[in-house]
Every structure is written in C-alpha cells, then in structure tokens.
Design an enzyme around this catalytic site. Structure first.
Site, short mmCIF file in Angstrom:
data_model
loop_
_atom_site.label_atom_id
_atom_site.label_comp_id
_atom_site.label_asym_id
_atom_site.label_seq_id
_atom_site.Cartn_x
_atom_site.Cartn_y
_atom_site.Cartn_z
N ASP A 326 0.85 -1.18 0.00
CA ASP A 326 0.00 0.00 0.00
C ASP A 326 0.89 1.24 0.00
OD1 ASP A 326 -2.28 1.58 0.04
OD2 ASP A 326 -3.25 0.43 1.63
N GLU A 521 -10.16 7.11 4.26
CA GLU A 521 -9.31 6.62 5.33
C GLU A 521 -8.67 7.77 6.12
OE1 GLU A 521 -5.69 4.77 3.64
OE2 GLU A 521 -6.51 5.40 1.72
#
Length: 817
Positions: A326, A521
């Site tokens: 990520d 997020e």
C-alpha cells in the site's frame, strides 16, 4: 423468542459460527505476532500457472538485468513520474492515487486523458532499445465502487450498501460492469475488492467493508474477483476484464478503537477465523494480486510480517499471484524508510507501492541485491510472480479492443445495474404507514444532500476523500431529488426542492435527505457513532417539519450504522440508504409508489452491520458477549413485512465531539472540540454566507494594534494528514483589504498570507498544503494552537468554513503580497 438466534439462522449465521466467533473473541493475545500456517484455511490459486507461461517467464528472466528485475518490483504514482523516466528506471507498474490526475490533465477528467496516460507509459516500457527487455506496465487505480476516478463513469453503491443486498450474483455482475468501464479507459488493474471484516464502526473505512459478518464477506469475495477478472484462466484485458487486488491483508477491520492503520490486538484464531474469511475464496477464484495492509497485528507491521505474507498467504493458502504494498506502507516497518526497506521484500512483498519514493527505493534495492542483503532468489521469485500476472492478464498482447470504447463508461446497462443495486441495498428501519408515497401527491424534498451527487457517492469519488465535487462533475448521474421528481411527475404529482425545508404551500409529505459528508481513510475515523455531534441542523429541520404537521420520511446517507435515535423519533419513516452512488433514482423506485400508493418495488435490504442502541456501541458484532443492538444483524422492514418502532431513548452514552480534527470553522462557528480566541483589537459579528443566513462570521481588525484570532485545541495530531498531502481549505470573503502583513500560523509554522487578504473579490476558496506550514517550521504532530491569523493593520474578513481537504492542483503556498 430468541430473535438473535432466529436471525442468525435465517441470514446464514449458523449457531456454531456464532459460538465460534464468541470463543475466539474471548481469547486475549499476549504479543503473539508470528502466524502458524497450520491454524489457517487452505486454498489454491486457479488459472495462474501453466507450463507454457512459466517457460516464457523463464526466458524473459534470463534476459533481464538486475535493474530491470528490481524495476518490476516498484510502482510509482502519476503525480511523481513521467513516461521518459522509464528509460532509466524500468519500473513495472504505475498507479494513479485517489487524487492523482492523468498526465497533463485536470484531476477530474473523462476517459481520454487516462487512455493517453497509460499509452504514454506503455510506449516507453515497450520500446525496442539496446539493453532493454520490453515488458508492459500494469496500471492500477482505486476503482472501489465503479471506475470512480473517471468523470462520467457509473458509480455503484459502496460495499456496505452491497452487503445489505445479500446477493453474490449482483456482486459478480457489478464486478463485470466495472471491469469493462476500467478497460475502456485503458486501465488494466483495479485495487479492489476490499475484503475487510469491519468490527469497529468508528473506522473511517467501514463503508469499504461488506459486513461485520465474515460469512457474508466470504460469499462475496470470489464473486467480485470473477466479475472483475472473468473465470479463472479465461479473462484478459482483451475480453474486457482487469486484474483484481483483494485487500488489505490482513486484519485492517480489526484494529483497536477502529483506528486506521492501527494495531489489531487479537489472537491468531480470531485473525484467521474472522479477518481472513474472504481470502481463500478470492484465491480460489484466481485473484491475481493481493494488497498488504497498513495495519499491525499485535505490534508487527503487515508489510514486514513474513509468517503471514510468505508462510500463510503464499504457502498455506497457495497464492501464486503477487503481493502489492500500500501507499509507502513499507516505510512504516521499524528500521525502514520509504526509500530503504529490504525487510519488506524479504518478508514476501513482491511489488512496493512507492508513489513518490520510487527512485530512491529503486536505487537502494539494486544496491542491496548486489551486496547480498536481499537474496537474488527472492528477487527472481517476485519478478516471476509479477510477469505471471502480466501474461495471464493479456498485457503482452498489444490488442486492446475495449480501449477507447468510451460509450461503455456510464453505459445505460451499467447504470441500470447500479440502480438495481441501490434498490436492493436500501434498508427500511422504520415506517409508520407513510411509505410508499403516492406519486400523485405534492411533496417537499429537503435536506443538504437531496440534490448532491457528490455526497450520495461518498469517498473515493473523483478525489481521495470524495470532496470538492459538484453535480456538474457527474454528467451521467442522477441526484436523489431528481429521481424523486421524475417519479412524482410520472404519477401526476410534484416534488419541490427546498434544502432548508421552507415552503410556500404546505406539502402532503416531506422527504429529507441528510447524512455524513464524504470522507475516506484517516479523516473518516470518529470517536463515537453519534451522527453529527454538536451539529444538529438536520435534526432541527426534522423537528420543524414534524411540528408543522407534515409527515416526514428520512433518507439517511452514511458509511456506517450510526446512533440516530433523535432523528428516528422525529421521522415517520427512516431509510438507511448508505452511499448509493450515481443512481439516485434507485431510491425513488422503492419510496415512491404509483398514483394510488401501491409499491413499485419493495424493500429488500437487510442490515449487514448491527445498528447501535447508543453511540458508545461502536464495536457491536453478532455473536459477541453483551450483544444488544437497536436493530440486529439482518434486520430490515418491508412493505410485505412491516414492523413497529416505538419512542427511542435519546441519551448518546458518549461524547463524540473530541475526535473532530478536520473541521475548524463550520457555517460561521467553531465546532467542538475547538475553541475560538479573539484578541480585544478584533471584533466579530455574524453575517450571511453564500447559502445560509448568518452562516459566516465577520472579523474586523483595528488599525495600529496587534490583533489575532486563533482556533485552539489540545495537541491535535495532523501528521498523517500532512504526509497524505492534505490541504487547509479556507472559504472566506475579504470585506476590507489588509493594510499590513497578515501572518497565518499552524503548528508554529508561520507563513506570510498577505496575498490572500490584499483585495476584495467576493467569496473565494483557497487551499493551502499542510506541508507549507512544515516548511516554515510547523510541527503538525502537536498543534496548539491549531490555527491563527494576525496582523497589526486594519482588515475585515468573513469566514464561512475552514477545514481539511484532499490534495488539489489549485493548492498554493502564500508568500506575501
């Protein structure tokens, strides 16, 4: 009657599973962070390995230099690399992050610039030049609810809504439609699906999870993979399929306190039984890539956990594709930086997502292979896996029959599918006889979200946080109000839009559309499940309509179940509409009946997350001790199966305001937990904003005296937001220009902001990167005070909103006049 048990059986949660869940949840881990493969389910990749492909890979590997091999293992973002860079740095993949634009184009662009961008990178990668082995790139994008970075694409409901539909075949069809819209934009890789089992609804990514129930996630995982990729071994870019990426491995939905990128302090048995539920079916369905998670498990970062990445995922679960990292996730491993992290590759990561650190990571990794820090065998294994996926995805075949078939983007069939998904995902929480609405009636449609396609679509929509969008950015979409008005007109009635609820003629009924503003997020994490703590404009609107004797239907938009007892009490009907996406008409399909009031479609949605009785029930999962929700997992009323909801208690049980760290000044006032300090040399008064009476505050600085206003809080930490390239967004109006230097201070980083206040220009919006303050000495980890404005001259400024916002190309770092 034991309704919990009844619904557990009815909705696929057998009693043994409930008991198993309770037993693993009771286990208390003691620093255990090394997995034993024997404790994990088995799986086997399908359609990835065959002898012919492996021979072709071996032939390529024999020709490749070390630099070319390492290049395959690194991915860069479009915002930080140009195609010609690939002549020196032969990277294997490019991504466009949630707010990253295509090359030489606006961040909100239709398909054309995206096609040109992918082509530009691939043209360089495939050049025949001395010492270079032509290998196509993979181009990845966060297509998490449709091809959501592309203007005009079909936007499907977010995963939490799809979970409420309880329909795996619907998921497969959505995956197939999404793949075609991705392929038509020239892109070949979707960072989806998210297979998190969210167990704490305060987590800002809850809406990316299908359910708190691992069985439901398990049933959806393979269906979405097959939808995106096609049947194992069959789908390629030439058939309109794209590579999927099951994410985020592992435990992202189980972090303590619902904190994004946090620590999952749970036993291995819970990690395996609950949080890995979707991965075996995804692997069995042939997923080509799996994304490692930011989170830790009992203190060990997943990007560096060899026992899970290699021993469990590649070993026990038989995953033959490759593991992608990520966004600079490798840098979070102790001892690593974004440009130096042999530990992540040794642990089993095959491709590092190094959006802005790719060059340094490439150079350092080459050096570490040469000096033996990273074994050559590990490099060859990673590159073999990456090349295997590229072959199976059809990337070595130059044919792109779907590319530039832009009529597929926002195609009528896809929009009809998305509308079907909206209908099936709506959950009726309450109905005291007012639904369905007669289409012959005269109704009022109110609420700030009624005609707001950006809000109904949520985060990961044309920008990372889903902010900054207007209806004009969605040429193929329909707002909720528009869908309602269309249905009412067809039945001979009428629908009048009035966001503030005002009306000239009393309506027969009001539909009020409200809910959470878009987020993603990090900034989406909250302290409690109370909806809009400290900001009760929507509740006041419901009360005002109710007091006028108007029946009220609430359509609630949210990325998680929330404590809305006061709003439920003021509503005659209440619909959890989640984040429905581009097809607002799907809501009208169910709410609006025919002219005589007969339903056109019934409610089919059932809760895939338990609904809280208090705002403190943020970790509320069926099967856990003390399970006591307001509406249990699987609940959902319908026209054919009505029910009664009585008066509800309105005691939240927890103060949800202190975690706000993104809204500093809202509608002319400072929300909790922040406070406003105004020095005597400054006066203030309420003024009208662009859209609301007294929706702004005007501050007047006196000439010749030092004057300052400051917004204070207790050591607010914005380091994550700063590293994520977020910006400070000001909505303001200069009523009288500044006569002296104006200083803005954030985290003791002072910048000269005189240019922002030097002339009158009506209401304006300015975005300042948080890193601007860091460059001037700001400590974004401990902001106290958070923000201040000061000058010794005269100035009059009206502020409407000051908040954090996603990175945008119009961001500026002020530097004087």
């Amino acid at each position: 009657m034991n309704t919990s048990r009844k619904r557990a059986v009815l909705f696929g949660l057998t009693l043994p599973f409930v008991l198993a869940s309770a037993s693993v949840l009771n286990a208390q881990p003691e620093g255990q962070n090394v997995a034993d493969p024997a404790h994990w389910p088995q799986a086997k990749s399908q359609g990835l390995i065959d002898s012919e492909t492996e021979e072709r890979i071996s032939a390529l590997l024999a020709k490749m230099t070390l630099e070319e091999k390492v290049g395959q293992m690194i991915q860069a973002d479009t915002s930080a690399i140009k195609p010609n860079d690939l002549t020196k740095y032969p990277l294997g993949s490019i991504l466009a992050g949630g707010s990253s634009p295509p090359l030489d184009a606006p961040d909100r662009s239709p398909a054309g610039p995206w096609i040109d961008t992918v082509r530009a990178f691939n043209d360089v990668a495939m050049q025949e030049r001395q010492g270079h082995v032509p290998i196509p790139i993979m181009f990845g994008i966060d297509a998490v609810h449709g091809n959501n970075n592309i203007v005009g694409a079909t936007l499907f409901p977010h995963n939490i809504a799809l979970g409420a539909a309880h329909d795996p075949d619907l998921i497969r069809r959505i995956g197939a439609a999404t793949a075609k819209e991705i392929a038509a934009a020239g892109i070949d890789w979707a960072f989806a699906p998210t297979l998190a089992v969210a167990r704490n609804d305060r987590w800002g990514r809850t809406y990316e999870s299908y359910s708190e129930d691992p069985a439901l996630v398990r049933s959806y995982a393979g269906a979405m993979i097959i939808g995106l990729q096609g049947n194992p071994g069959e789908g390629t870019i030439q058939t309109g399929n794209v590579s999927a990426s099951a994410k985020h491995f592992l435990g992202d939905g189980g972090t303590a306190n619902g904190i994004d990128q946090g620590n999952a302090q749970i036993s291995e048995s819970e990690l395996s039984a609950i949080h890995s539920a979707g991965y075996p079916p995804a692997i069995n369905a042939g997923t080509r890539t799996i994304m490692a998670s930011f989170n830790s498990w009992n203190g060990a970062k997943m990007h560096g956990n060899k026992s899970l990445l290699t021993d469990v995922l590649k070993g026990r679960m038989g995953f033959d594709g490759f593991i992608i990292g990520d966004w600079n996730g490798h840098a979070q491993i102790p001892g690593c930086t974004s440009t130096d992290c042999p530990a992540t590759f040794i642990a089993g990561l095959d491709m590092a997502m190094a959006p802005d650190s790719w060059k340094g990571l490439f150079e350092k990794t080459v050096q570490q292979v040469r000096d033996g820090t990273i074994p050559m065998a590990r490099i060859d294994d990673a590159v073999r896996r990456i090349l295997r996926v590229k072959f199976k995805a059809g990337l070595f075949d130059p044919a792109r029959p779907y590319e530039r078939m832009t009529d597929l983007i926002g195609h009528a069939d896809h929009r009809a599918l998305a509308r079907e998904a909206v209908r099936k995902s709506l959950v009726l929480l309450k109905n005291d006889g007012v639904l369905p609405v007669k289409s012959s009636a005269n109704i009022l449609v109110a609420g700030s979200a009624a005609d707001n396609i950006g809000q109904q679509s949520g985060g990961w929509t044309l920008s990372w946080q889903g902010d900054g969008n207007t209806n004009a950015d969605f040429p193929n979409a329909q707002s909720i109000y528009s869908g309602i008005a269309e249905a009412m007109e067809a039945g001979g009635g009428s629908a009048t839009l009035s966001t503030d609820g005002s009306y000239a003629r009393k309506p027969d009924l009001a539909i009020v559309v409200f809910g959470e503003k878009p987020y993603a997020e990090g900034s989406g994490d909250i302290r409690s499940l109370e909806f809009s703590p400290g900001e009760k404009q929507d509740l006041e609107l419901l009360k005002r309509l109710k007091a006028s004797g108007i029946p009220v239907v609430s359509v609630f938009l949210s990325g998680r179940p929330m404590w809305v007892n006061p709003e439920l009490n003021q509503s005659d009907a209440f619909v959890a509409a989640w984040l429905p996406g581009s097809e607002g008409g799907g809501i009208a399909d169910v709410l609006i009946g025919d002219s005589s009031g007969r339903p056109r479609h019934d409610f089919a949605g059932r809760l895939s997350f338990s609904w809280p009785k208090t705002a403190a029930q943020f970790s509320l999962n069926q099967g856990e001790p003390g399970y006591d929700p307001l509406f249990e997992l699987g609940y959902g009323l319908s026209y054919s199966n009505p029910g009664k909801v009585g008066q509800l208690a309105e005691i939240a049980g927890i103060d949800g305001t202190p975690l706000n760290k993104s809204h500093f000044f809202t509608n002319g006032r400072v929300p909790k937990p922040f406070t406003l300090q105004v020095e005597p040399a400054v006066t203030r008064a309420p003024v009208d904003s662009r859209t609301k009476q007294e929706g702004a505050t005007q501050f007047r600085w006196q000439d010749g005296a030092h004057g300052m206003i400051s917004i204070d809080g207790d050591d607010i930490d914005l380091s994550f937001e700063t590293n994520a390239e977020m910006m400070l967004k000001l909505v303001y109006r200069v009523d009288n220009p500044a006569t002296s230097k104006v200083t803005m201070n954030m985290g003791w980083g002072a910048i000269d902001a005189t240019s922002l206040f030097g002339s009158t220009a009506g209401w304006q919006t300015v975005r300042i990167p948080l890193k601007c303050f860091v460059k001037h000495g700001g400590d974004m980890a401990r902001l106290h005070p958070v923000l201040s404005f000061e000058t010794t001259g005269s100035m009059t400024v009206s502020f409407e909103n000051i908040e954090l916002a996603t990175q945008a190309p119009d961001g500026i770092c002020p530097s004087g006049r």
